[in-house]
Write a protein that holds these residues in place. Sequence first.
Motif, short mmCIF file in Angstrom:
data_model
loop_
_atom_site.label_atom_id
_atom_site.label_comp_id
_atom_site.label_asym_id
_atom_site.label_seq_id
_atom_site.Cartn_x
_atom_site.Cartn_y
_atom_site.Cartn_z
N GLN A 1 0.83 -1.21 0.00
CA GLN A 1 0.00 0.00 0.00
C GLN A 1 0.86 1.26 0.00
O GLN A 1 0.54 2.24 -0.69
CB GLN A 1 -0.94 0.00 1.21
CG GLN A 1 -2.10 -0.96 1.08
CD GLN A 1 -3.09 -0.82 2.23
OE1 GLN A 1 -2.82 -0.17 3.24
NE2 GLN A 1 -4.26 -1.43 2.08
N GLU B 1 2.36 1.71 -3.44
CA GLU B 1 1.40 2.19 -4.44
C GLU B 1 1.13 3.69 -4.27
O GLU B 1 1.06 4.43 -5.25
CB GLU B 1 0.11 1.39 -4.33
CG GLU B 1 0.25 -0.04 -4.83
CD GLU B 1 -1.00 -0.88 -4.60
OE1 GLU B 1 -1.98 -0.34 -4.03
OE2 GLU B 1 -1.00 -2.07 -4.97
N ASN C 1 -6.25 5.04 0.76
CA ASN C 1 -6.19 3.58 0.85
C ASN C 1 -4.91 3.07 1.50
O ASN C 1 -4.52 1.92 1.29
CB ASN C 1 -6.40 2.92 -0.52
CG ASN C 1 -6.78 1.45 -0.40
OD1 ASN C 1 -7.56 1.09 0.48
ND2 ASN C 1 -6.23 0.62 -1.27
N VAL C 2 -4.23 3.91 2.27
CA VAL C 2 -3.13 3.44 3.09
C VAL C 2 -3.75 3.10 4.45
O VAL C 2 -3.82 3.93 5.35
CB VAL C 2 -2.02 4.50 3.23
CG1 VAL C 2 -0.88 3.97 4.10
CG2 VAL C 2 -1.51 4.90 1.86
N LYS D 1 -3.52 -0.44 5.99
CA LYS D 1 -2.92 -1.55 6.72
C LYS D 1 -2.00 -1.09 7.84
O LYS D 1 -1.96 -1.69 8.91
CB LYS D 1 -2.15 -2.45 5.75
CG LYS D 1 -2.99 -3.18 4.72
CD LYS D 1 -3.88 -4.22 5.37
CE LYS D 1 -4.64 -5.04 4.32
NZ LYS D 1 -5.52 -6.04 4.94
#
Length: 409
Positions: free
Chosen positions: A75, A78, A311-312, A314
């Motif tokens: 993540q 990306e 969407n970071v 984790k």
Amino acid sequence: MKRPLILLFAVTLAGVSVTSAAPRLWGDTITEFAVDLHQAIRSVDTEENIIFSPLGATLILGMIKLGARGATSQQIKEVLKLQGNQESEEFSGLRKLVSVISEENKEFAFNLANALYLQEGFHVKEQYLHSNRDFFKSEIKLVNFQDLKASAKIISAFVERQTNGKIKHMFSSGDFEPLTKLVLVNAIYFKGEWEHKFSSDATYPQDFTVKKGNVTKIPMMHLQTATKIGYFSDNDLKYNVLELPYKGDKISLVLALPAENVEIEALEKKLTEPVLREWSTKLTQEMVEISLPRFKIEHEVDLKRSLLHLNVTKVFDQNCNLSGITDTSDIYISKAVQKVSIEINEAGSEAAAATGMQVAAMSMTNHRFVADRPFLFLIRHNESGSILFMGKVTNPDVSDARGRDVESL
């Protein structure tokens, strides 16, 4: 119970205001990340003004990625647009860029410092510490987070020292907890002089339209000079872009000003990496009459909320994989903060005589850039194209400018 690995860092820009070639790859990727992060911040932040450092955020995420594994690492890779398969490939360009920017330069002040504060007795893998020293020149320091007040004081002192005293009391005891095991800190300080000086005698109160029908008085600086300007149009969206170089022409302030009938949000929505690249290639040298607010703004960005929006996720989850940092499985990132202080004023270079000589010639120019309404800005390292700072000013009268600066004029 999972133990929080708290990620906290500070960044400051002071004043108004890097030389060998840096890989274009990192200029492009930092610009892409800058645009994405700006869009995320404006989606989750209610503050009028936005100020953040894409470079600082890139560095701190890079420091985390060195110890991340699996989906947690992917993540981060990306969101930073990393392409290499090995850490040495991914960060070699960034390391060169940081080295270039950190080189001693007499024309401006720039300081970049990274540090890892470890809980005494907490075991961190040697490879992780070595990689942080190698890629990011991170300092490794031991503290006792059982003493929350002392820990906050120690780390705040580091930030204050690295930012030339511009950010004080960054952390309080409430920012930590006894379970804290590691704090990563990134501090950036920049102060430069204008290539062409604004005269304080030409600063006077002027209306600034904060919102439709809402006008405030702010100190407005004025300058006539030869500089780069461009006029852009995208359907009904019309705006001007102005570049103001700092002394030495290595770093520039770039301003984007929508037309009077265009809301700043319309311009924000159009921001992409290709659009910012187009600004660099389509500006032309012209004689311009410039009006720019004098202001000082501080902003604390909740990067956790912004990164979750990108969407970071984790790394903030209790099931994250940070096994590259330690064999202990019960750690995660609980907080990510960036604090920025920016000041724009008349301070400039010794080029006042040349500027003064240009006034008569420029009095006939039709090019005017009057920032009397919300605008976007970025501070860019010109050779690599990397964005050091970026933001939006919708209200320059947010501190005590009205009570002190305007009356003093």
